[in-house]
Design an enzyme around this catalytic site. Structure first.
Site, PDB file in Angstrom:
ATOM      1  N   GLY A   1       0.839  -1.191   0.000  1.00 21.03           N
ATOM      2  CA  GLY A   1       0.000   0.000   0.000  1.00 21.03           C
ATOM      3  C   GLY A   1       0.869   1.235   0.000  1.00 21.03           C
TER       4      GLY A   1
ATOM      5  CD  GLN B   1       3.424   5.949   2.479  1.00 21.39           C
ATOM      6  OE1 GLN B   1       2.475   5.410   1.945  1.00 21.39           O
ATOM      7  NE2 GLN B   1       4.330   5.272   3.182  1.00 21.39           N
TER       8      GLN B   1
ATOM      9  CB  CYS C   1       4.810   2.689   7.792  1.00 19.96           C
ATOM     10  SG  CYS C   1       4.446   4.077   6.711  1.00 19.96           S
ATOM     11  CG  LEU C   2       6.507   0.999   1.982  1.00 16.26           C
ATOM     12  CD1 LEU C   2       5.943   1.234   0.594  1.00 16.26           C
ATOM     13  CD2 LEU C   2       7.614  -0.036   1.933  1.00 16.26           C
TER      14      LEU C   2
ATOM     15  CG  HIS D   1      -0.917   1.931   7.351  1.00 19.27           C
ATOM     16  ND1 HIS D   1      -0.046   1.561   8.340  1.00 19.27           N
ATOM     17  CD2 HIS D   1      -0.177   2.641   6.461  1.00 19.27           C
ATOM     18  CE1 HIS D   1       1.168   2.033   8.074  1.00 19.27           C
ATOM     19  NE2 HIS D   1       1.113   2.697   6.923  1.00 19.27           N
ATOM     20  CD  GLU D   2      -1.261   2.824   2.571  1.00 27.04           C
ATOM     21  OE1 GLU D   2      -0.786   3.971   2.469  1.00 27.04           O
ATOM     22  OE2 GLU D   2      -0.570   1.844   2.878  1.00 27.04           O
TER      23      GLU D   2
ATOM     24  CG  HIS E   1       0.258   7.213   5.090  1.00 26.37           C
ATOM     25  ND1 HIS E   1       1.392   7.687   5.696  1.00 26.37           N
ATOM     26  CD2 HIS E   1       0.440   5.871   4.966  1.00 26.37           C
ATOM     27  CE1 HIS E   1       2.225   6.676   5.926  1.00 26.37           C
ATOM     28  NE2 HIS E   1       1.667   5.559   5.510  1.00 26.37           N
TER      29      HIS E   1
HETATM   30 NI    NI Z   1       2.497   3.646   5.689  1.00 26.45          NI
END
Ligand code: NI
Length: 180
Positions: free
Chosen positions: A45, A50, A92-93, A134-135, A138
């Site tokens: 995701g 991001q 998370c990335l 989660h997204e 963001h």
């Molecule tokens: Ni994330």
């Protein structure tokens, strides 16, 4: 094109993303870049913020085996219903080298637009519900570490600050499961 993923503590990640008004050519390209960047990470995701784009766009693909088969590109997603609780270990990335358990809604319903301007309603549970929530966080400038205890967050924050002070790059190996 693969874009650079911003990492905590980059302040851009704290922005509230604005709703997409017009899906112009540049934005369509950005959505494709998000998909490419997510697969490259590898992740399941990614939110536009991001890659430094404060627009309400997310891409999700939880199917590791057949990439693209369950790919979702969602514009202006909103949660319209939620039910129950679930605890899931998240990463998370944008949060390097860290995972923690987070409590979320177990089942959700989401309303969103596709890139070709069709309205869709999705029901999700388990991992899919976790990733979507989660997204969406963001898009409101929130990271999963904002949803853990203050003690845990401070221990992580201290570790990151120390690495930055020492001039060490935040490039620790990432776990596959941490890619959201
Ligand atoms: Ni994330």
């Amino acid at each position: 094109m693969i874009r650079e993923i911003l990492h905590y503590p980059n302040v851009s990640l704290k922005q509230t993303a604005t709703p997409v008004q017009n899906l112009t050519g540049d934005l369509v390209q950005a959505v494709d870049d998000m998909v490419e960047t997510m697969y490259d990470a590898p992740g399941i995701g990614l939110a536009a913020i991001q890659i430094g784009l404060p627009q309400r766009i997310i891409v999700v693909d939880i199917n590791h085996e057949e990439r693209g088969k369950e790919l979702l590109k969602l514009i202006n997603p909103v949660i319209t219903a939620r039910e129950g609780d679930i605890i899931w270990e998240e990463g998370c990335l944008s949060v390097i080298d860290y995972v923690a358990e987070v409590k979320r809604s177990a089942k959700i319903e989401i309303k969103a637009w596709t890139p070709d301007e069709k309205e869709i309603i999705l029901q999700a549970e388990e991992l899919m519900a976790v990733v979507l929530q989660h997204e969406l966080d963001h898009l409101d400038g929130k990271l999963f570490i904002d949803r853990i205890s203050r003690l845990k967050r401070e221990l992580y924050t201290r570790r990151v600050k120390k690495l930055l002070r020492e001039g060490r790059p935040l490039e620790a190996p990432r776990k596959e499961a941490a890619g959201i």
